[in-house]
Write a protein that holds these residues in place. Structure first.
Motif, PDB file in Angstrom:
ATOM      1  N   GLY A 145       0.575  -1.072   0.486  1.00  0.00           N
ATOM      2  CA  GLY A 145       0.025  -0.014   0.216  1.00  0.00           C
ATOM      3  C   GLY A 145       0.647   1.317   0.320  1.00  0.00           C
ATOM      4  N   ILE A 146       1.813   1.422   0.547  1.00  0.00           N
ATOM      5  CA  ILE A 146       3.148   2.470   0.136  1.00  0.00           C
ATOM      6  C   ILE A 146       3.895   2.786  -1.279  1.00  0.00           C
ATOM      7  CG2 ILE A 146       5.212   3.190   0.940  1.00  0.00           C
ATOM      8  CD1 ILE A 146       2.925   3.012   3.422  1.00  0.00           C
ATOM      9  N   LEU A 147       3.398   3.812  -1.749  1.00  0.00           N
ATOM     10  CA  LEU A 147       4.154   4.010  -3.136  1.00  0.00           C
ATOM     11  C   LEU A 147       5.004   4.988  -2.512  1.00  0.00           C
ATOM     12  CD1 LEU A 147       3.299   3.664  -6.280  1.00  0.00           C
ATOM     13  CD2 LEU A 147       2.023   6.050  -5.703  1.00  0.00           C
ATOM     14  N   PHE A 148       6.063   3.701  -2.676  1.00  0.00           N
ATOM     15  CA  PHE A 148       7.937   4.592  -2.033  1.00  0.00           C
ATOM     16  C   PHE A 148       8.826   5.412  -3.376  1.00  0.00           C
ATOM     17  CE2 PHE A 148      12.240   4.294  -0.988  1.00  0.00           C
ATOM     18  CZ  PHE A 148      12.249   4.810   0.267  1.00  0.00           C
ATOM     19  N   ARG A 149       8.900   6.516  -2.901  1.00  0.00           N
ATOM     20  CA  ARG A 149       9.791   7.571  -3.918  1.00  0.00           C
ATOM     21  C   ARG A 149      11.209   7.687  -3.764  1.00  0.00           C
ATOM     22  NH1 ARG A 149       5.953   9.130  -7.698  1.00  0.00           N
ATOM     23  NH2 ARG A 149       3.310   9.205  -5.855  1.00  0.00           N
ATOM     24  N   ASP A 150      11.229   6.840  -4.766  1.00  0.00           N
ATOM     25  CA  ASP A 150      13.020   6.675  -4.202  1.00  0.00           C
ATOM     26  C   ASP A 150      13.923   7.865  -5.950  1.00  0.00           C
ATOM     27  OD1 ASP A 150      16.116   5.674  -4.269  1.00  0.00           O
ATOM     28  OD2 ASP A 150      14.949   4.197  -5.855  1.00  0.00           O
ATOM     29  N   ALA A 198      17.472   8.773   7.397  1.00  0.00           N
ATOM     30  CA  ALA A 198      18.708   8.433   6.776  1.00  0.00           C
ATOM     31  C   ALA A 198      18.444   9.484   5.210  1.00  0.00           C
ATOM     32  CB  ALA A 198      18.904   7.622   5.898  1.00  0.00           C
ATOM     33  N   ARG A 199      17.194   9.347   4.344  1.00  0.00           N
ATOM     34  CA  ARG A 199      16.987  10.199   3.435  1.00  0.00           C
ATOM     35  C   ARG A 199      17.328  12.183   3.169  1.00  0.00           C
ATOM     36  NH1 ARG A 199      12.013   7.886   0.995  1.00  0.00           N
ATOM     37  NH2 ARG A 199      11.778   6.754   3.077  1.00  0.00           N
ATOM     38  N   GLY A 200      17.088  12.387   4.502  1.00  0.00           N
ATOM     39  CA  GLY A 200      17.833  13.918   4.925  1.00  0.00           C
ATOM     40  C   GLY A 200      19.067  14.244   5.318  1.00  0.00           C
ATOM     41  N   LEU A 222       5.331   6.889  12.365  1.00  0.00           N
ATOM     42  CA  LEU A 222       5.730   6.909  11.163  1.00  0.00           C
ATOM     43  C   LEU A 222       4.358   6.284  10.144  1.00  0.00           C
ATOM     44  CD1 LEU A 222       9.278   5.317  10.297  1.00  0.00           C
ATOM     45  CD2 LEU A 222       8.669   7.600   9.152  1.00  0.00           C
ATOM     46  N   GLU A 223       4.714   6.669   9.582  1.00  0.00           N
ATOM     47  CA  GLU A 223       3.470   6.136   8.418  1.00  0.00           C
ATOM     48  C   GLU A 223       3.922   4.749   8.056  1.00  0.00           C
ATOM     49  OE1 GLU A 223       4.011   6.980   4.253  1.00  0.00           O
ATOM     50  OE2 GLU A 223       1.837   6.923   3.375  1.00  0.00           O
ATOM     51  N   TYR A 224       4.653   4.351   8.180  1.00  0.00           N
ATOM     52  CA  TYR A 224       4.632   1.933   8.718  1.00  0.00           C
ATOM     53  C   TYR A 224       5.547   2.256   9.542  1.00  0.00           C
ATOM     54  CZ  TYR A 224       8.215   3.712   4.589  1.00  0.00           C
ATOM     55  OH  TYR A 224       9.380   4.829   4.139  1.00  0.00           O
ATOM     56  N   GLY A 225       5.534   3.132  10.579  1.00  0.00           N
ATOM     57  CA  GLY A 225       5.444   2.399  12.185  1.00  0.00           C
ATOM     58  C   GLY A 225       6.388   3.266  13.223  1.00  0.00           C
ATOM     59  N   ASP A 267      13.491  14.948   1.729  1.00  0.00           N
ATOM     60  CA  ASP A 267      13.124  14.271   1.148  1.00  0.00           C
ATOM     61  C   ASP A 267      12.221  14.529   0.645  1.00  0.00           C
ATOM     62  OD1 ASP A 267      12.742  12.263   2.653  1.00  0.00           O
ATOM     63  OD2 ASP A 267      13.270  10.543   0.775  1.00  0.00           O
ATOM     64  N   LEU A 268      11.064  14.149   1.713  1.00  0.00           N
ATOM     65  CA  LEU A 268       9.265  13.963   1.632  1.00  0.00           C
ATOM     66  C   LEU A 268       8.503  14.121   2.884  1.00  0.00           C
ATOM     67  CD1 LEU A 268       8.108  10.772  -0.406  1.00  0.00           C
ATOM     68  CD2 LEU A 268       7.393  11.037   1.918  1.00  0.00           C
ATOM     69  N   ILE A 269       7.712  14.276   3.212  1.00  0.00           N
ATOM     70  CA  ILE A 269       6.721  14.346   3.949  1.00  0.00           C
ATOM     71  C   ILE A 269       5.462  13.199   3.955  1.00  0.00           C
ATOM     72  CG2 ILE A 269       6.128  16.965   3.242  1.00  0.00           C
ATOM     73  CD1 ILE A 269       5.598  17.573   6.312  1.00  0.00           C
ATOM     74  N   ALA A 270       5.074  12.741   4.958  1.00  0.00           N
ATOM     75  CA  ALA A 270       4.060  11.868   3.766  1.00  0.00           C
ATOM     76  C   ALA A 270       3.044  12.383   5.355  1.00  0.00           C
ATOM     77  CB  ALA A 270       4.114  10.359   4.722  1.00  0.00           C
ATOM     78  N   THR A 271       2.855  11.810   6.480  1.00  0.00           N
ATOM     79  CA  THR A 271       2.405  11.935   7.550  1.00  0.00           C
ATOM     80  C   THR A 271       2.586  14.004   8.072  1.00  0.00           C
ATOM     81  OG1 THR A 271       3.041  10.719   9.499  1.00  0.00           O
ATOM     82  CG2 THR A 271       1.200   9.410   8.007  1.00  0.00           C
ATOM     83  N   GLU A 331       5.762  16.540  -1.011  1.00  0.00           N
ATOM     84  CA  GLU A 331       4.434  16.195  -0.055  1.00  0.00           C
ATOM     85  C   GLU A 331       3.633  15.202  -0.759  1.00  0.00           C
ATOM     86  OE1 GLU A 331       3.080  20.368  -0.824  1.00  0.00           O
ATOM     87  OE2 GLU A 331       1.151  19.808   0.994  1.00  0.00           O
ATOM     88  N   LEU A 332       3.322  14.438   0.296  1.00  0.00           N
ATOM     89  CA  LEU A 332       1.798  13.410  -0.313  1.00  0.00           C
ATOM     90  C   LEU A 332       0.807  14.057  -0.281  1.00  0.00           C
ATOM     91  CD1 LEU A 332       4.101   9.811   0.662  1.00  0.00           C
ATOM     92  CD2 LEU A 332       4.070  11.290  -1.270  1.00  0.00           C
ATOM     93  N   ASP A 333       0.151  14.244  -1.201  1.00  0.00           N
ATOM     94  CA  ASP A 333      -1.459  14.292  -1.160  1.00  0.00           C
ATOM     95  C   ASP A 333      -2.283  13.401  -0.178  1.00  0.00           C
ATOM     96  OD1 ASP A 333      -2.408  16.542  -3.306  1.00  0.00           O
ATOM     97  OD2 ASP A 333      -2.101  15.130  -4.686  1.00  0.00           O
TER      98      ASP A 333
HETATM   99  N1  HPA Z   1       7.085   7.056   0.444  1.00  0.00           N
HETATM  100  C1  HPA Z   1       5.692   6.852   0.404  1.00  0.00           C
HETATM  101  N2  HPA Z   1       5.503   7.215   2.069  1.00  0.00           N
HETATM  102  C2  HPA Z   1       6.334   7.263   2.688  1.00  0.00           C
HETATM  103  C3  HPA Z   1       7.596   7.129   2.129  1.00  0.00           C
HETATM  104  C4  HPA Z   1       7.240   7.088   0.620  1.00  0.00           C
HETATM  105  O1  HPA Z   1       8.705   6.706   0.052  1.00  0.00           O
HETATM  106  N3  HPA Z   1       8.887   7.987   2.824  1.00  0.00           N
HETATM  107  C5  HPA Z   1       8.021   8.086   3.842  1.00  0.00           C
HETATM  108  N4  HPA Z   1       6.610   7.603   4.163  1.00  0.00           N
END
Ligand code: HPA
Ligand code: PRP
Length: 178
Positions: free
Chosen positions: A22-27, A64-66, A101-104, A126-130, A156-158
């Motif tokens: 369910g997570i759309l990971f942005r690399d 780590a990504r920051g 976290l969004e996942y943990g 890199d990214l803001i989710a929740t 920024e995640l929608d």
């Molecule tokens: N994608 C989606 N959600 C996330 C990510 C990501 O790369 N990192 C943390 N939450």
């Protein structure tokens, strides 16, 4: 330019169901591997700074990504860099903050004396989710005596209202995506 921006976006890879279903990971790793994309990114982040550069004393990045964006942007702007690490990695004395976290679940730390009272800190990631990670970093840096100058994100995640949930701080993100 619009072409540059499109080139930058073309280097961000999207992976469904990683690291959890369910997570759309942005690399962003391919951005750093490409000299042109890396340079476009630094200039775009500089152009999008949420406050004038002379209102920032130091850049703080989240492990780590920051740690990829933060020091590179700090050097580009002529600022220092403060590492906000996952708990248990930095030598004492440290200050600690827990968050979800969004996942943990996670906890972060900074070295207690790395910030001087009143230093104006730009928090980058890199990214803001929740927004949980960025809020925890904000709380932690404030507890160290920092003034939050603002936040800079690449993406920024929608639909998660991460930026809204940060509170009333100058904030910028280059991209808004699902
Ligand atoms: N994608 C989606 N959600 C996330 C990510 C990501 O790369 N990192 C943390 N939450
Ligand atoms: C990711 C990302 C942000 C955070 C965003 O890092 O780099 O720091 O999650 O999510 P949030 O807004 O819901 O808090 P992660 O904690 O996965 O660690 P990593 O950089 O070590 O992969």
């Amino acid at each position: 330019s619009a072409d540059d921006f499109e080139y930058l976006v073309s280097k961000i890879r999207t992976i469904p169901d990683f690291p959890a279903k369910g997570i759309l990971f942005r690399d962003f790793m391919p951005v750093f591997a490409d000299a042109k994309a890396f340079s476009i990114l630094m200039h775009a982040m500089e152009a999008a700074l949420p406050v004038p550069v002379d209102q920032i004393d130091v850049v703080a990045g989240l492990e780590a990504r920051g740690f990829l964006f933060g020091p590179a942007l700090a050097a580009h702007l002529g600022k220092g860099f403060v590492a906000v690490r996952k708990a248990g990695k930095l030598p004492p004395p440290t200050k600690k903050e827990s968050y979800s976290l969004e996942y943990g679940e996670a906890a972060i730390e900074v070295e207690s004396n790395i910030i001087t009272e009143g230093q104006r800190v730009l928090i980058v990631d890199d990214l803001i989710a929740t927004g949980g990670s960025a809020r925890a970093a904000r709380n932690l840096l404030q507890a160290c005596g920092a003034t939050i100058a603002g936040f800079s994100f690449v993406m920024e995640l929608d639909g998660l209202d991460g930026i809204e949930r940060l509170g009333d701080y100058p904030t910028s993100s280059l991209l808004r995506m699902p």
